[in-house]
Scaffold this active site. Sequence first.
Site, mmCIF file in Angstrom:
data_model
loop_
_atom_site.group_PDB
_atom_site.id
_atom_site.type_symbol
_atom_site.label_atom_id
_atom_site.label_comp_id
_atom_site.label_asym_id
_atom_site.label_seq_id
_atom_site.Cartn_x
_atom_site.Cartn_y
_atom_site.Cartn_z
ATOM 1 N N HIS A 46 0.801 -1.223 0.000
ATOM 2 C CA HIS A 46 0.000 0.000 0.000
ATOM 3 C C HIS A 46 0.834 1.274 0.000
ATOM 4 O O HIS A 46 0.352 2.347 0.318
ATOM 5 C CB HIS A 46 -1.017 -0.009 1.144
ATOM 6 C CG HIS A 46 -1.894 -1.224 1.092
ATOM 7 N ND1 HIS A 46 -2.631 -1.537 -0.033
ATOM 8 C CD2 HIS A 46 -2.095 -2.231 1.963
ATOM 9 C CE1 HIS A 46 -3.268 -2.667 0.183
ATOM 10 N NE2 HIS A 46 -2.966 -3.120 1.375
ATOM 11 N N ARG A 59 -7.473 15.692 -0.215
ATOM 12 C CA ARG A 59 -6.241 16.475 -0.019
ATOM 13 C C ARG A 59 -5.484 16.570 -1.329
ATOM 14 O O ARG A 59 -5.851 15.912 -2.305
ATOM 15 C CB ARG A 59 -5.349 15.747 0.998
ATOM 16 C CG ARG A 59 -4.988 14.349 0.493
ATOM 17 C CD ARG A 59 -3.890 13.660 1.276
ATOM 18 N NE ARG A 59 -3.441 12.457 0.589
ATOM 19 C CZ ARG A 59 -3.979 11.247 0.703
ATOM 20 N NH1 ARG A 59 -5.030 11.059 1.477
ATOM 21 N NH2 ARG A 59 -3.487 10.225 0.029
HETATM 22 C C1 MV4 Z 1 -9.732 -3.699 -3.168
HETATM 23 C C2 MV4 Z 1 -8.996 -4.606 -3.956
HETATM 24 C C3 MV4 Z 1 -9.711 -5.584 -4.614
HETATM 25 N N1 MV4 Z 1 -11.046 -5.664 -4.490
HETATM 26 N N2 MV4 Z 1 -11.061 -3.816 -3.076
HETATM 27 C C4 MV4 Z 1 -6.064 -1.346 -1.284
HETATM 28 C C5 MV4 Z 1 -6.000 0.076 -0.850
HETATM 29 C C6 MV4 Z 1 -7.383 0.513 -0.680
HETATM 30 N N3 MV4 Z 1 -7.588 1.856 -1.134
HETATM 31 C C7 MV4 Z 1 -8.196 -0.454 -1.469
HETATM 32 N N4 MV4 Z 1 -7.345 -1.542 -1.831
HETATM 33 C C8 MV4 Z 1 -7.828 -2.565 -2.550
HETATM 34 N N5 MV4 Z 1 -9.159 -2.716 -2.500
HETATM 35 C C9 MV4 Z 1 -11.685 -4.790 -3.719
HETATM 36 N N6 MV4 Z 1 -13.009 -4.899 -3.596
HETATM 37 C C10 MV4 Z 1 -7.634 -4.457 -4.024
HETATM 38 C C11 MV4 Z 1 -7.032 -3.454 -3.304
HETATM 39 C C12 MV4 Z 1 -5.606 -3.420 -3.396
HETATM 40 C C13 MV4 Z 1 -4.953 -2.388 -4.006
HETATM 41 C C14 MV4 Z 1 -5.633 -1.302 -4.520
HETATM 42 C C15 MV4 Z 1 -4.977 -0.280 -5.112
HETATM 43 C C16 MV4 Z 1 -3.597 -0.326 -5.221
HETATM 44 C C17 MV4 Z 1 -2.891 -1.373 -4.717
HETATM 45 C C18 MV4 Z 1 -3.551 -2.413 -4.098
HETATM 46 C C19 MV4 Z 1 -2.828 -3.461 -3.599
HETATM 47 C C20 MV4 Z 1 -3.490 -4.486 -3.000
HETATM 48 C C21 MV4 Z 1 -4.866 -4.460 -2.880
#
Ligand code: MV4
Length: 510
Positions: A242, A299
């Site tokens: 993240h 932000r």
């Molecule tokens: C998710 C996802 C897959 N499916 N939600 C990670 C940060 C947060 N803002 C939301 N995230 C994620 N949510 C669903 N329903 C995968 C991620 C996620 C991810 C998202 C954006 C950038 C990198 C990531 C790394 C792992 C998981």
Amino acid sequence: MPRPIKKILIANRGEIAVRVMRACRELGIKTVAIYSDADRAALHVRTADEAYPVGPPPARESYLDIGKVLDAAKKSGADAIHPGYGFLSEKAEFARACDKAGVIFIGPPADAIDAMGDKTRARQKMMSAGVPVVPGDNGPSGRGFPSAEAALESAKKIGLPVMLKASAGGGGKGMRLVDDEKKFIAAYQGAQREAKSAFGDDAVYLEKAVIRPRHIEIQVFADTHGNVVHFFERDCSIQRRHQKVIEEAPSPAVAPELRAKMGAVAVKAAAAVNYVGAGTCEFLLSEDGNFYFLEMNTRLQVEHPVTEMITQRDLVRLQIAVANGEKLPFAQDDLKVHGAAIECRIYAEDPIKFLPSPGKIVQYRQPTGPYVRDDSGIYEGSEISVFYDPMISKLITWGATRAEAIERMERALMEYRVGGIKTNLAFHRRVLREPDFRSGKYSTAYIEGHKELLAKPIALDEDDDALDAALAAAALHALEGGVQPTAGNGAAATATAATERSAWQRSSRF
Ligand code: MV4
């Protein structure tokens, strides 16, 4: 008409404080720094017109202390506060305290921060506004489930794999992936416990898991006159735990039609919460081309420069204009995508273990030249503290095409030298020439799927020492009547230059 802002206190440190001060200087606005005891000699303090101490090194006792920050604003006579990112930037309580103290908060209204800060509330609000969110369930109360068993029943209906997310969370904190019914109850209870201890709130909601998504975010901007525009997308899929590592604009995965569609949705999302100022709507883009709203960051973001490069606008200047009550000086149709920009976050960290590498910067050479921007918060001789984010700088390059931006980034990464601490420079050099990155075909699983990028440097040109040796050898070879140096530095092909170059580079190794 409110009086124009004449003095801004920057309630932050590091590169973003310096970045905001640069815009202020251009506008003839006086700048006020605040600093913790660890930051007395920091670059942002030296850059400001005046500076006030706000307490001990831990952020809780200094940069996050609303009373101390407002005290400094009062003493300095600042009429506005720019919070940067992190710290107090997304605390509605701080925005309200600024209002109460009669200081302009350069950011959205407190109510907009609240509306987006609670993730279940934001999901509900976005659904009502017609913004696509990931299929899921906020629970019967709209804020979690009465029991883990009730949540499991819902998860079965949604279909595994599902994501468990903390309602009070965001940015991946307290998030869990469940792909096996038998593991659901324990995962749900774990997520609740984590949410309770991290946010003091154990509400957990469900979303269908999107597999190997891209993280696409849309920069939006709103003024106080009801105008809302978007500044296209950034692709921030290259992350580790993240933590974003490389961002680019435009996204290689987004065609003009999708760009317009996502932009319009982001504008709708911002309008639904009466947004003002700079904000970012985060979306997941699935492999089958669908996109879903995830959350809104209320932000200015770390990666805003790539947007500035492709839109030819200064987002901090715009924030100040909007805070002054001015109308956005353009319409959506005036904004165009110009070329491509990439940002590499240069961290003081162990390149193999990805652990912070604090300490004194004893040697520092920032890359420069055409279409290269390095937003840094440090100088040669300054310290990377254990108390704060170990980012050294953001290196941004622009190109007429994505390929050109990449070539320019490779060149800039070669010029970059940091001595005294470990950095992730070599990691960036490896990514920039990795075929999946170069083709633009990557997802949030990129770093995990490319473990070789994390491996110890093996090839000759993969670390600074070997690179220096290779460049020196090329220069010497040229001197002996051979070919020109492949690094393209014709000037190095003279006896003096070659000697000086290798001596200088030797001095950069520690
Ligand atoms: C998710 C996802 C897959 N499916 N939600 C990670 C940060 C947060 N803002 C939301 N995230 C994620 N949510 C669903 N329903 C995968 C991620 C996620 C991810 C998202 C954006 C950038 C990198 C990531 C790394 C792992 C998981």
